[in-house]
Design an enzyme around this catalytic site. Structure first.
Site, mmCIF file in Angstrom:
data_model
loop_
_atom_site.group_PDB
_atom_site.id
_atom_site.type_symbol
_atom_site.label_atom_id
_atom_site.label_comp_id
_atom_site.label_asym_id
_atom_site.label_seq_id
_atom_site.Cartn_x
_atom_site.Cartn_y
_atom_site.Cartn_z
ATOM 1 N N SER A 209 6.096 34.328 35.649
ATOM 2 C CA SER A 209 5.843 32.735 36.546
ATOM 3 C C SER A 209 5.202 32.831 37.572
ATOM 4 O O SER A 209 4.136 33.538 37.782
ATOM 5 C CB SER A 209 7.434 32.211 36.417
ATOM 6 O OG SER A 209 7.299 30.718 36.653
ATOM 7 N N ASP B 155 8.071 29.874 29.822
ATOM 8 C CA ASP B 155 8.342 30.553 31.186
ATOM 9 C C ASP B 155 9.152 31.918 30.728
ATOM 10 O O ASP B 155 9.918 31.968 30.160
ATOM 11 C CB ASP B 155 9.446 29.661 31.892
ATOM 12 C CG ASP B 155 10.122 30.429 33.208
ATOM 13 O OD1 ASP B 155 9.607 31.470 33.562
ATOM 14 O OD2 ASP B 155 10.711 29.595 33.640
#
Length: 286
Positions: free
Chosen positions: A47, A166
């Site tokens: 991320s 994610d």
């Protein structure tokens, strides 16, 4: 997917995500740029950690600082009211478009440098982590996928036909993966103070209900705390043949996932610079 094997006894750099908490790693890596500290054989980011690493590899000091303290704080990017009306809470499409125009990435510098970057995403169909070696052709695509917070961003970017989200869902701190890839020395940049342990969700049924169309993703989100804490256990008690260098925010690090207070973000950035200085001042690094 994108299998990769390193030689033994490698030194890996692993950087955790955490949205705005990534400001700490921005400070760490900007200091690494200033000190030309690049002893790593490969790096893995999740991320915001992956975007921080990308800018570090291209020698773009304060690029991610500007992204976090300016662009990510704008209502065009973060707007809960828009989410209530059916849009994105975190408008990644707008962010990627504006960065391409105003804060663009130096792809030429990235391509010319030798350190491989692996970006972690989560396959929503399997709920498993995918570790993708970045290239000139896929970097922007996989960075966006790794930063796509489920629910807050309603789309799932695809990579090689598979929908992704994610990377922190399936592997928030990929130190175990780095070890499995041959790293016997790992420098890990965390986004929470040492001692933090992730708690299991209080209402797992709500996650399951919200993501009923994606049961494996929901399962991964419910189990995230277990996987996170296993990584922390590995960091604190690594195998005998693995050395871990920990760079973590101090206890008074007050940046949250969606913090937009400029003073708090600035303080977090300076904490990252200080933490890097502390590491580099040790005899084994000087």
């Amino acid at each position: 997917m994108d299998a990769y094997t390193t030689t033994k006894n490698q030194h890996a750099l692993v950087v955790e995500g955490g949205a705005m908490r990534g400001i700490f790693a921005s400070g760490v890596l900007d200091r690494f740029i200033e000190q030309q500290y690049r002893p790593f054989d490969f790096c893995i980011g999740v991320s915001a950690g992956s975007t921080n690493l990308a800018s570090w590899l291209s020698h773009q000091k304060q690029r991610n600082y500007r992204i976090i303290t300016h662009y990510s704080c704008l209502p065009e990017f973060i707007d809960f009211g828009r989410f209530i009306r059916g849009g994105h809470w975190l408008e990644l499409d707008w962010l990627w478009d504006i960065l391409a125009k105003e804060c663009y990435y130096d792809m030429a510098a990235f391509v010319q440098q030798p350190i491989p970057l692996f970006v972690v995403t989560t396959n929503i169909n399997t709920g498993e982590a995918v570790y993708i070696k970045s290239t000139e052709d896929n970097l922007e695509q996989i960075l966006k996928a790794s930063c796509s917070v489920p629910i807050a961003y309603r789309d799932f970017p695809t990579y090689q036909g598979a929908p992704m989200t994610d990377g922190g869902i399936a592997d928030s701190i990929p130190v175990i993966k780095a070890y499995e890839m041959g790293a016997k020395e790992i420098t890990v940049v965390l986004s929470r103070p040492l001692g933090y342990r992730k708690k299991a969700p209080k209402i797992p049924w709500l996650i399951t209900k919200t993501l009923k169309r994606h049961p494996k993703l929901a399962e991964a989100m419910v189990n995230r705390a277990t996987n996170y804490n296993q990584a922390i256990d590995f960091i604190m008690q690594p195998p005998a043949d693995c050395k871990i260098h920990i760079i973590a925010p101090p206890d008074d690090f007050n940046v949250g996932r969606l913090t937009t207070d400029k003073a708090v973000l600035e303080a977090g950035y300076q904490m990252g610079i200080t933490a890097a200085d502390t590491l580099l001042a040790k005899p084994c690094f000087s």
